[in-house]
Design an enzyme around this catalytic site. Structure first.
Site, mmCIF file in Angstrom:
data_model
loop_
_atom_site.group_PDB
_atom_site.id
_atom_site.type_symbol
_atom_site.label_atom_id
_atom_site.label_comp_id
_atom_site.label_asym_id
_atom_site.label_seq_id
_atom_site.Cartn_x
_atom_site.Cartn_y
_atom_site.Cartn_z
ATOM 1 N N TRP A 64 30.246 23.480 0.528
ATOM 2 C CA TRP A 64 29.240 23.513 -0.545
ATOM 3 C C TRP A 64 29.779 22.821 -1.806
ATOM 4 O O TRP A 64 29.100 21.992 -2.418
ATOM 5 C CB TRP A 64 28.912 24.981 -0.818
ATOM 6 C CG TRP A 64 27.705 25.236 -1.651
ATOM 7 C CD1 TRP A 64 26.723 24.354 -1.980
ATOM 8 C CD2 TRP A 64 27.353 26.487 -2.244
ATOM 9 N NE1 TRP A 64 25.769 24.985 -2.746
ATOM 10 C CE2 TRP A 64 26.142 26.285 -2.914
ATOM 11 C CE3 TRP A 64 27.945 27.752 -2.263
ATOM 12 C CZ2 TRP A 64 25.506 27.321 -3.607
ATOM 13 C CZ3 TRP A 64 27.312 28.777 -2.950
ATOM 14 C CH2 TRP A 64 26.107 28.553 -3.612
ATOM 15 N N HIS A 119 43.284 22.363 1.204
ATOM 16 C CA HIS A 119 43.545 23.804 1.351
ATOM 17 C C HIS A 119 44.992 24.111 0.955
ATOM 18 O O HIS A 119 45.435 25.253 1.084
ATOM 19 C CB HIS A 119 43.371 24.238 2.813
ATOM 20 C CG HIS A 119 41.951 24.305 3.285
ATOM 21 N ND1 HIS A 119 40.903 24.710 2.475
ATOM 22 C CD2 HIS A 119 41.398 24.049 4.505
ATOM 23 C CE1 HIS A 119 39.777 24.678 3.190
ATOM 24 N NE2 HIS A 119 40.053 24.280 4.404
HETATM 25 P P1 A3P Z 1 29.780 32.166 6.376
HETATM 26 O O1 A3P Z 1 30.725 32.031 7.512
HETATM 27 O O2 A3P Z 1 29.908 33.486 5.657
HETATM 28 O O3 A3P Z 1 28.378 31.868 6.746
HETATM 29 P P2 A3P Z 1 34.031 26.518 4.002
HETATM 30 O O4 A3P Z 1 33.015 25.527 3.576
HETATM 31 O O5 A3P Z 1 35.088 26.727 2.960
HETATM 32 O O6 A3P Z 1 34.545 26.267 5.350
HETATM 33 O O7 A3P Z 1 33.264 27.920 4.026
HETATM 34 C C1 A3P Z 1 32.269 28.131 4.969
HETATM 35 C C2 A3P Z 1 31.336 29.193 4.461
HETATM 36 O O8 A3P Z 1 30.458 28.640 3.478
HETATM 37 C C3 A3P Z 1 30.456 29.710 5.595
HETATM 38 O O9 A3P Z 1 30.190 31.078 5.279
HETATM 39 C C4 A3P Z 1 29.231 28.827 5.453
HETATM 40 O O10 A3P Z 1 28.074 29.339 6.050
HETATM 41 C C5 A3P Z 1 29.111 28.743 3.934
HETATM 42 N N1 A3P Z 1 28.366 27.564 3.477
HETATM 43 C C6 A3P Z 1 28.383 26.319 4.008
HETATM 44 N N2 A3P Z 1 27.565 25.512 3.319
HETATM 45 C C7 A3P Z 1 27.017 26.251 2.333
HETATM 46 C C8 A3P Z 1 26.071 25.957 1.289
HETATM 47 N N3 A3P Z 1 25.533 24.771 1.152
HETATM 48 N N4 A3P Z 1 25.741 26.963 0.455
HETATM 49 C C9 A3P Z 1 26.273 28.191 0.588
HETATM 50 N N5 A3P Z 1 27.165 28.530 1.562
HETATM 51 C C10 A3P Z 1 27.533 27.562 2.418
#
Ligand code: A3P
Length: 312
Positions: A64, A119
């Site tokens: 995000w 990370h």
């Molecule tokens: P969940 O597993 O709780 O659904 P990262 O991007 O750091 O890998 O984190 C992934 C998490 O962010 C996942 O959470 C995912 O669904 C959520 N995510 C991905 N895109 C998103 C967006 N545009 N807005 C909000 N959350 C998002």
């Protein structure tokens, strides 16, 4: 790193992953040998003052944050935010690559990648990053949803069902600090301490705050990046367009994010859909027992005392 050194490091084989993954603790942080190697190689990156570095612990919202930052920074080049935006056809992680995973590509063409993700813990960042005074955005998230997100993502990555990957075991490991790039709290605390010394180059964003109030948080992020929205842009709805373009529902329904995949190494491919699971605050409630909740609350109270950061 010398092969011999691994024999001397604390080692943990993840039982909940049926022994597929082994982590080593090096300079305070756990990771697989492959990722420790990548961290070492990343030291050769020469950061530029104009770089923007998006730093996150896994599963705290990097996808995000990358999409939003990319949309904010590139918007001047586009007639409209939503038309022909690379985010419509490209995974956010390909618009903003991870430094440690795509080092050679980035070093070959640094000007193509003014925004990078990582990370890496703060103490593992290339020395040139701090020397360059480039901007660092750090995103963090409530620890309970991070554990659940980490559990499902890693489990799916190695194709294990919920039945075959006991949640209690990942919970125990995570709360003992044993997770990729973990302990999670030390990852945050290192960045937090560094930000106290150099507040000018750091900006912290909390996943839950961004969800609750995207407008103010996106505007603050743009300001920090020196890409503030003009009054005309605000009136024309550019902020809202960016929020909509990068929203969970918009991104997860794009063809590239629904069906795309990429080869991670010779063994497995990563499906893009894994980055878009539920994005629900409080999904942990479906996974945690009362005892788990109590354990983790006590832990983060202890670890985060002395900072205003709330991980519960
Ligand atoms: P969940 O597993 O709780 O659904 P990262 O991007 O750091 O890998 O984190 C992934 C998490 O962010 C996942 O959470 C995912 O669904 C959520 N995510 C991905 N895109 C998103 C967006 N545009 N807005 C909000 N959350 C998002």
């Amino acid at each position: 790193m010398e092969e011999e050194l691994y024999k001397t490091l604390p080692k943990h084989t993840c039982t909940w992953l049926q022994g597929i993954v082994t982590l080593y603790k090096y300079q305070g942080f756990w990771n697989s040998q492959t990722f420790h190697e990548k961290s070492m190689l990343a030291q050769s990156y020469k950061a530029q003052p104009s770089d923007i570095l998006l730093c996150t612990y896994p599963k705290t919202g990097a996808t995000w944050l990358k999409a939003l930052t990319f949309a904010i920074v590139t918007r001047k080049k586009l007639d409209e935010v939503a038309s022909a935006n690379p985010l419509l056809t490209t995974l956010p992680h390909d618009c903003v690559p991870f430094l440690e995973n795509h080092l050679e590509k980035i070093k070959a063409n640094p000007s193509n990648y003014p925004i990078l993700g990582t990370h890496l813990p703060y103490s593992f960042l290339p020395k040139s990053v701090i020397a360059s005074n480039c901007k660092i955005v750090y995103m963090y998230r409530n620890i309970k949803d991070v554990i659940v997100s980490y559990y499902h993502f890693t489990r799916e990555l190695v194709s294990l069902s919920v039945e075959d990957a006991p949640f209690e075991e990942v919970f125990d490991e995570f709360s003992e600090g044993v997770s990729s790039y973990g302990p999670y709290w030390d990852h945050i605390l290192e960045y937090w301490k560094a930000s106290q010394e150099r507040p000018d180059i750091f900006h912290f964003v909390k996943y839950e705050d961004l969800k609750r109030d995207p407008r103010s948080n996106v505007k603050r992020l743009a300001e920090f990046l020196e890409y503030s929205f003009s009054i005309e842009e605000e009136k024309a709805g550019v902020v809202d367009d960016i929020i909509e373009l990068c929203s969970f529902d918009s991104l997860r329904n794009l063809e590239v994010n629904k069906t795309g995949k990429q080869q991670v190494d010779e063994h497995f491919a990563m499906e893009h859909r894994l980055f878009f699971r539920k994005a629900e605050d409080g999904d942990w409630k479906k996974h945690f027992t009362d005892e788990m909740e109590h354990t983790i609350d006590k832990l983060v109270d202890e670890k985060m005392s002395g900072t205003p950061l709330v991980l519960k």
